[in-house]
Design a protein around this motif. Structure first.
Motif, PDB file in Angstrom:
ATOM      1  N   ALA A  27       0.818  -1.221   0.000  1.00  0.00           N
ATOM      2  CA  ALA A  27       0.000   0.000   0.000  1.00  0.00           C
ATOM      3  C   ALA A  27       0.843   1.258   0.000  1.00  0.00           C
ATOM      4  O   ALA A  27       0.408   2.303  -0.499  1.00  0.00           O
ATOM      5  N   ASP A  28       2.077   1.202   0.542  1.00  0.00           N
ATOM      6  CA  ASP A  28       2.908   2.410   0.604  1.00  0.00           C
ATOM      7  C   ASP A  28       3.776   2.596  -0.633  1.00  0.00           C
ATOM      8  O   ASP A  28       4.616   3.498  -0.673  1.00  0.00           O
ATOM      9  N   TYR A  29       3.597   1.759  -1.676  1.00  0.00           N
ATOM     10  CA  TYR A  29       4.324   1.972  -2.918  1.00  0.00           C
ATOM     11  C   TYR A  29       3.706   3.155  -3.668  1.00  0.00           C
ATOM     12  O   TYR A  29       2.556   3.519  -3.440  1.00  0.00           O
ATOM     13  N   ASP A  30       4.487   3.740  -4.575  1.00  0.00           N
ATOM     14  CA  ASP A  30       4.016   4.922  -5.306  1.00  0.00           C
ATOM     15  C   ASP A  30       3.184   4.558  -6.527  1.00  0.00           C
ATOM     16  O   ASP A  30       2.277   5.302  -6.894  1.00  0.00           O
ATOM     17  N   PHE A  31       3.512   3.437  -7.169  1.00  0.00           N
ATOM     18  CA  PHE A  31       2.761   3.110  -8.384  1.00  0.00           C
ATOM     19  C   PHE A  31       2.908   1.642  -8.747  1.00  0.00           C
ATOM     20  O   PHE A  31       3.791   0.931  -8.256  1.00  0.00           O
ATOM     21  N   PHE A  32       2.031   1.218  -9.627  1.00  0.00           N
ATOM     22  CA  PHE A  32       2.187  -0.067 -10.309  1.00  0.00           C
ATOM     23  C   PHE A  32       1.780   0.120 -11.763  1.00  0.00           C
ATOM     24  O   PHE A  32       0.987   0.997 -12.112  1.00  0.00           O
ATOM     25  N   LEU A  33       2.337  -0.722 -12.627  1.00  0.00           N
ATOM     26  CA  LEU A  33       1.986  -0.756 -14.038  1.00  0.00           C
ATOM     27  C   LEU A  33       1.796  -2.215 -14.411  1.00  0.00           C
ATOM     28  O   LEU A  33       2.703  -3.046 -14.227  1.00  0.00           O
ATOM     29  N   LEU A  34       0.618  -2.547 -14.901  1.00  0.00           N
ATOM     30  CA  LEU A  34       0.243  -3.920 -15.188  1.00  0.00           C
ATOM     31  C   LEU A  34      -0.009  -4.085 -16.684  1.00  0.00           C
ATOM     32  O   LEU A  34      -0.769  -3.325 -17.279  1.00  0.00           O
ATOM     33  N   LEU A  93       3.775  -7.479 -14.161  1.00  0.00           N
ATOM     34  CA  LEU A  93       3.598  -6.341 -13.252  1.00  0.00           C
ATOM     35  C   LEU A  93       4.927  -5.690 -12.920  1.00  0.00           C
ATOM     36  O   LEU A  93       5.921  -6.383 -12.655  1.00  0.00           O
ATOM     37  N   PHE A  94       4.939  -4.356 -12.913  1.00  0.00           N
ATOM     38  CA  PHE A  94       6.079  -3.586 -12.390  1.00  0.00           C
ATOM     39  C   PHE A  94       5.535  -2.592 -11.389  1.00  0.00           C
ATOM     40  O   PHE A  94       4.535  -1.915 -11.644  1.00  0.00           O
ATOM     41  N   ALA A  95       6.184  -2.484 -10.238  1.00  0.00           N
ATOM     42  CA  ALA A  95       5.755  -1.537  -9.200  1.00  0.00           C
ATOM     43  C   ALA A  95       6.988  -0.991  -8.489  1.00  0.00           C
ATOM     44  O   ALA A  95       8.031  -1.657  -8.429  1.00  0.00           O
ATOM     45  N   ALA A  96       6.856   0.223  -7.953  1.00  0.00           N
ATOM     46  CA  ALA A  96       8.027   0.844  -7.328  1.00  0.00           C
ATOM     47  C   ALA A  96       7.622   1.927  -6.346  1.00  0.00           C
ATOM     48  O   ALA A  96       6.478   2.389  -6.317  1.00  0.00           O
ATOM     49  N   ARG A  97       8.610   2.334  -5.574  1.00  0.00           N
ATOM     50  CA  ARG A  97       8.464   3.445  -4.644  1.00  0.00           C
ATOM     51  C   ARG A  97       9.708   4.322  -4.764  1.00  0.00           C
ATOM     52  O   ARG A  97      10.816   3.828  -4.955  1.00  0.00           O
ATOM     53  N   ILE A 121      16.879  -2.668 -11.900  1.00  0.00           N
ATOM     54  CA  ILE A 121      15.474  -2.654 -11.516  1.00  0.00           C
ATOM     55  C   ILE A 121      15.184  -1.719 -10.339  1.00  0.00           C
ATOM     56  O   ILE A 121      14.085  -1.215 -10.197  1.00  0.00           O
ATOM     57  N   GLY A 122      16.138  -1.464  -9.470  1.00  0.00           N
ATOM     58  CA  GLY A 122      15.913  -0.544  -8.355  1.00  0.00           C
ATOM     59  C   GLY A 122      15.667  -1.283  -7.043  1.00  0.00           C
ATOM     60  O   GLY A 122      15.022  -2.325  -7.016  1.00  0.00           O
ATOM     61  N   THR A 123      16.167  -0.719  -5.972  1.00  0.00           N
ATOM     62  CA  THR A 123      16.091  -1.394  -4.674  1.00  0.00           C
ATOM     63  C   THR A 123      14.703  -1.341  -4.055  1.00  0.00           C
ATOM     64  O   THR A 123      14.427  -2.068  -3.106  1.00  0.00           O
ATOM     65  N   ASN A 124      13.839  -0.471  -4.539  1.00  0.00           N
ATOM     66  CA  ASN A 124      12.467  -0.400  -4.048  1.00  0.00           C
ATOM     67  C   ASN A 124      11.478  -0.672  -5.175  1.00  0.00           C
ATOM     68  O   ASN A 124      10.420  -0.049  -5.254  1.00  0.00           O
ATOM     69  N   SER A 125      11.838  -1.595  -6.044  1.00  0.00           N
ATOM     70  CA  SER A 125      10.998  -1.945  -7.190  1.00  0.00           C
ATOM     71  C   SER A 125      10.808  -3.457  -7.242  1.00  0.00           C
ATOM     72  O   SER A 125      11.662  -4.213  -6.765  1.00  0.00           O
ATOM     73  N   ILE A 126       9.698  -3.877  -7.823  1.00  0.00           N
ATOM     74  CA  ILE A 126       9.454  -5.299  -8.037  1.00  0.00           C
ATOM     75  C   ILE A 126       8.958  -5.528  -9.460  1.00  0.00           C
ATOM     76  O   ILE A 126       8.284  -4.676 -10.036  1.00  0.00           O
ATOM     77  N   LEU A 127       9.306  -6.678  -9.997  1.00  0.00           N
ATOM     78  CA  LEU A 127       8.842  -7.114 -11.311  1.00  0.00           C
ATOM     79  C   LEU A 127       8.316  -8.533 -11.127  1.00  0.00           C
ATOM     80  O   LEU A 127       9.030  -9.390 -10.583  1.00  0.00           O
ATOM     81  N   VAL A 128       7.087  -8.787 -11.556  1.00  0.00           N
ATOM     82  CA  VAL A 128       6.434 -10.059 -11.261  1.00  0.00           C
ATOM     83  C   VAL A 128       5.938 -10.718 -12.551  1.00  0.00           C
ATOM     84  O   VAL A 128       5.294 -10.066 -13.381  1.00  0.00           O
ATOM     85  N   PHE A 129       6.240 -12.021 -12.685  1.00  0.00           N
ATOM     86  CA  PHE A 129       5.787 -12.822 -13.811  1.00  0.00           C
ATOM     87  C   PHE A 129       5.036 -14.044 -13.285  1.00  0.00           C
ATOM     88  O   PHE A 129       5.317 -14.543 -12.196  1.00  0.00           O
ATOM     89  N   GLU A 130       4.126 -14.553 -14.113  1.00  0.00           N
ATOM     90  CA  GLU A 130       3.444 -15.796 -13.786  1.00  0.00           C
ATOM     91  C   GLU A 130       4.066 -16.929 -14.596  1.00  0.00           C
ATOM     92  O   GLU A 130       4.177 -16.847 -15.814  1.00  0.00           O
ATOM     93  N   THR A 131       4.485 -18.024 -13.910  1.00  0.00           N
ATOM     94  CA  THR A 131       5.080 -19.157 -14.601  1.00  0.00           C
ATOM     95  C   THR A 131       5.009 -20.404 -13.729  1.00  0.00           C
ATOM     96  O   THR A 131       5.011 -20.311 -12.502  1.00  0.00           O
ATOM     97  N   SER A 177      13.445  -8.276  -7.614  1.00  0.00           N
ATOM     98  CA  SER A 177      13.633  -6.960  -7.005  1.00  0.00           C
ATOM     99  C   SER A 177      15.126  -6.642  -6.939  1.00  0.00           C
ATOM    100  O   SER A 177      15.967  -7.551  -6.985  1.00  0.00           O
ATOM    101  N   GLY A 178      15.424  -5.360  -6.810  1.00  0.00           N
ATOM    102  CA  GLY A 178      16.814  -4.928  -6.676  1.00  0.00           C
ATOM    103  C   GLY A 178      17.335  -5.051  -5.259  1.00  0.00           C
ATOM    104  O   GLY A 178      18.503  -4.760  -5.003  1.00  0.00           O
ATOM    105  N   SER A 179      16.504  -5.475  -4.315  1.00  0.00           N
ATOM    106  CA  SER A 179      16.955  -5.694  -2.932  1.00  0.00           C
ATOM    107  C   SER A 179      16.171  -6.847  -2.322  1.00  0.00           C
ATOM    108  O   SER A 179      15.009  -7.079  -2.659  1.00  0.00           O
ATOM    109  N   LYS A 180      16.808  -7.548  -1.403  1.00  0.00           N
ATOM    110  CA  LYS A 180      16.147  -8.668  -0.737  1.00  0.00           C
ATOM    111  C   LYS A 180      15.038  -8.176   0.180  1.00  0.00           C
ATOM    112  O   LYS A 180      14.004  -8.833   0.353  1.00  0.00           O
ATOM    113  N   ILE A 181      15.221  -6.994   0.765  1.00  0.00           N
ATOM    114  CA  ILE A 181      14.204  -6.429   1.661  1.00  0.00           C
ATOM    115  C   ILE A 181      12.909  -6.161   0.904  1.00  0.00           C
ATOM    116  O   ILE A 181      11.810  -6.512   1.354  1.00  0.00           O
ATOM    117  N   ALA A 182      13.021  -5.519  -0.290  1.00  0.00           N
ATOM    118  CA  ALA A 182      11.831  -5.231  -1.096  1.00  0.00           C
ATOM    119  C   ALA A 182      11.169  -6.513  -1.576  1.00  0.00           C
ATOM    120  O   ALA A 182       9.942  -6.611  -1.646  1.00  0.00           O
TER     121      ALA A 182
END
Length: 464
Positions: A27-34, A93-97, A121-131, A177-182
């Motif tokens: 919820a605290d991320y800035d955006f997503f693009l699907l 999906l791509f999402a980031a803060r 990709i960035g330390t506060n970004s995620i990229l998600v695929f279905e497989t 993600s660019g970081s394990k925390i994210a």
């Protein structure tokens, strides 16, 4: 009876276990693009004239180039490239803060652009695929990005001396993600519905739209960098983005919801007269003279050189705009050896040429010529209009009489669904630019329009 109930529960279980890509977005991320259903929409995109030129072998052949690249990766990794097509045929999906996403980032002709975007990709970004083949897919991604792959504590790590990407498989999805925390936060969010961005009412409405591209951006995390548009000048609550192939064109509609309902109606003006304007080269631009963007700045960008010369143009155009009403119209070449340029202002009173003389302009009978760099800018009046051009008056009269914007069938097609009153619109003949730059025949047009609808700013981009 118990057996029936048990069977119903078992059949229903995958529905409850299997969520959606959007469930990974905190919820605290800035955006997503699907990006939805690539296998459905890619053929539609490819059938659009300009994208067909870019992708097809009779044009630039980017599809062939991509396949050749992927064949090499497939050979080196021993993983079929068909797996990548299969995954991209589903939702992505791509999402980031903490970053601003520019609309231009959606498209690039350089395939390495997308590889570098994945590597960084960035330390506060995620990229998600279905497989359902995560081990093979991540091995293929390692081959594309030329990164070394390792596995530790249920986490894949792709890295070299400068880059580290972390990935984990969760409930049928492979998350990067660019970081394990994210990465861990995204997976934790998936399992805790109360912490997901999808709970935002606007996101819920957005996800119900039939669309290929679907995006939600808080505040000013979305940027639009086109001439005459300054989306970040407003106090914004959020943006939404929808993109959908529509027969002969791809439409992308961006809605900007403002925190404060400013008096935006004052920026609207009637654009109907634009169709009667001359079309010189491959660009037509029209905007409200007293609109929200700094049009003097936009026009001065057409001139390159020392700061004093640019400031001279800026001051002169600013003065002209103070005497103008309705629309400012601009038409020009965007490529070629000789860049022709003309701006047309609708004056409220007779123009005083003394400001031109102040900056060194000379009277050439029916026109004043202001020296600029190695050439000049000419100013002359035609009825209520003041013409500003880098051509002589005689040359402008000759060239401007050849074609009107209304004679361009593609402009008529792309403008027919736009409101009569808007803030700004841009029309570009992409085919002419391609022919000028590459010497190849191509079809392609793009229309960009900014207008107002129920207090919401709309930016419509349509490519055909």
């Amino acid at each position: 009876m118990r057996t029936v109930i048990l069977l119903l529960i078992l059949f229903s279980l995958p529905i409850f276990i299997m969520g959606e890509l959007i469930d990974f977005v905190p919820a605290d991320y800035d955006f997503f693009l699907l990006f939805k259903e690539g296998s459905l929409y890619y053929p539609m995109i490819k059938s659009i004239p300009f994208f067909n030129f870019l992708l097809g072998e009779e044009g630039l052949g980017l599809e062939y180039v991509a396949k050749s690249l992927l064949e090499n990766v497939s050979y080196n990794t021993r993983v079929s490239q068909d797996l990548l097509y299969e995954v991209l045929g589903r939702d992505v999906l791509f999402a980031a803060r903490g970053m601003i996403f520019e609309i231009q980032s959606l498209f690039s002709l350089d395939l390495n652009y997308y590889v570098e975007a994945l590597r960084n990709i960035g330390t506060n970004s995620i990229l998600v695929f279905e497989t359902d083949k995560p081990e093979q897919f991540i091995k293929f991604i390692a081959g594309i990005t030329n990164l070394k792959l390792s596995y530790n504590e249920q986490t894949w790590i792709l890295q070299d001396t400068d880059v580290a990407i972390f990935s984990r498989y969760h409930r049928g999805y492979l998350v990067f993600s660019g970081s394990k925390i994210a990465l861990e936060k995204a997976i934790d969010t998936y399992d805790r519905p109360e912490s997901q961005m999808r709970n935002h009412p606007a996101v819920q409405r957005l996800l119900n739209q039939p669309t290929w591209i679907c995006g939600f951006f808080k505040g000013n995390s979305f940027g639009i960098d086109f001439p005459g548009i300054n989306s970040n000048s407003y106090d914004t609550d959020y943006f939404t983005v929808l993109g959908l192939p529509n027969g002969e064109s791809l439409q992308i509609i961006v809605r900007q919801y403002l925190n404060e309902s400013d008096d935006l109606d004052k920026y609207l003006s009637n654009s109907s007269n634009m169709r009667n304007m001359p079309l010189i080269g491959d660009l037509a631009f029209s905007a409200t003279a007293s609109g929200p963007s700094d049009i003097a700045h936009e026009i001065s960008l057409w001139f390159q050189g020392v700061e004093e010369e640019i400031k001279k143009i800026y001051d002169v155009v600013s003065y002209i705009l103070n005497l103008s009403e309705g629309r400012v119209y601009l038409t020009s070449d965007l490529s070629g050896e000789q860049i022709r340029f003309a701006a047309i202002f609708d004056l409220t009173e007779k123009f005083d040429n003394s400001i031109l003389v102040k900056y060194g302009a000379r009277n050439f009978g029916e026109e004043y010529r202001l020296p600029i760099l190695n050439g000049f800018v000419s100013f002359f009046e035609q009825g209520r209009n003041l013409i500003m051009t880098n051509m002589s008056k005689d040359e402008y009269d000759r060239i401007s009489s050849r074609k009107r914007l209304r004679d361009d069938a593609a402009y008529q097609y792309l403008s027919k669904e736009l409101p009569e009153k808007d803030i700004m619109r841009i029309y570009v003949d992409l085919g002419k630019i391609v022919e000028s730059l590459l010497g190849m025949k191509a079809r392609g047009r793009v229309m960009i329009c900014e207008y107002l609808e129920n207090g919401i700013l709309i930016y419509k981009v349509e490519v055909m």
